[in-house]
Design a protein around this motif. Sequence first.
Motif, PDB file in Angstrom:
ATOM      1  N   ASP A   4       8.091   6.704  -7.812  1.00 43.52           N
ATOM      2  CA  ASP A   4       6.853   7.037  -7.092  1.00 43.52           C
ATOM      3  C   ASP A   4       5.763   6.019  -7.390  1.00 43.52           C
ATOM      4  O   ASP A   4       5.063   5.561  -6.486  1.00 43.52           O
ATOM      5  N   LEU A   5       5.639   5.652  -8.649  1.00 41.19           N
ATOM      6  CA  LEU A   5       4.624   4.678  -9.044  1.00 41.19           C
ATOM      7  C   LEU A   5       4.941   3.301  -8.444  1.00 41.19           C
ATOM      8  O   LEU A   5       4.056   2.612  -7.945  1.00 41.19           O
ATOM      9  N   ARG A   6       6.196   2.930  -8.482  1.00 41.15           N
ATOM     10  CA  ARG A   6       6.603   1.636  -7.906  1.00 41.15           C
ATOM     11  C   ARG A   6       6.365   1.602  -6.398  1.00 41.15           C
ATOM     12  O   ARG A   6       5.886   0.609  -5.860  1.00 41.15           O
ATOM     13  N   ARG A   7       6.698   2.677  -5.704  1.00 38.46           N
ATOM     14  CA  ARG A   7       6.456   2.732  -4.249  1.00 38.46           C
ATOM     15  C   ARG A   7       4.967   2.657  -3.945  1.00 38.46           C
ATOM     16  O   ARG A   7       4.548   2.010  -2.987  1.00 38.46           O
ATOM     17  N   PHE A   8       4.173   3.337  -4.752  1.00 42.23           N
ATOM     18  CA  PHE A   8       2.725   3.329  -4.589  1.00 42.23           C
ATOM     19  C   PHE A   8       2.201   1.888  -4.674  1.00 42.23           C
ATOM     20  O   PHE A   8       1.428   1.442  -3.831  1.00 42.23           O
ATOM     21  N   VAL A   9       2.652   1.156  -5.679  1.00 45.82           N
ATOM     22  CA  VAL A   9       2.215  -0.227  -5.866  1.00 45.82           C
ATOM     23  C   VAL A   9       2.754  -1.120  -4.746  1.00 45.82           C
ATOM     24  O   VAL A   9       2.045  -1.974  -4.225  1.00 45.82           O
ATOM     25  N   GLU A  10       4.005  -0.910  -4.356  1.00 44.12           N
ATOM     26  CA  GLU A  10       4.579  -1.702  -3.270  1.00 44.12           C
ATOM     27  C   GLU A  10       3.774  -1.533  -1.987  1.00 44.12           C
ATOM     28  O   GLU A  10       3.500  -2.504  -1.289  1.00 44.12           O
TER      29      GLU A  10
END
Length: 93
Positions: A4-10
Amino acid sequence: MTQDLRRFVEKTVQQIEGNRQEKDDLYEELLIHLDLSKEEFINAGLSDKEAEKKAMEHFGNETEVGGQIQQAMFPFRKEMMRALAIGSLLFHS
């Protein structure tokens, strides 16, 4: 670091028109920033999942933040592109 955090940053980084290296650097910086924010919320007593959610909420909307970063990195890009387009039209007329 969760998906979730990685998708948010992406999603945030997708708003940037920079080259691959600029985007990769920004991606890493934002992950570090959000991870530190998450740790602060964990230290304040939130669960891991709650802290991650709160860190993302505190950071802001991905699209808006990405747009703000784009403007900060390249403040005159839109104006320059507009001037080049007008100049091209005038030159070819």
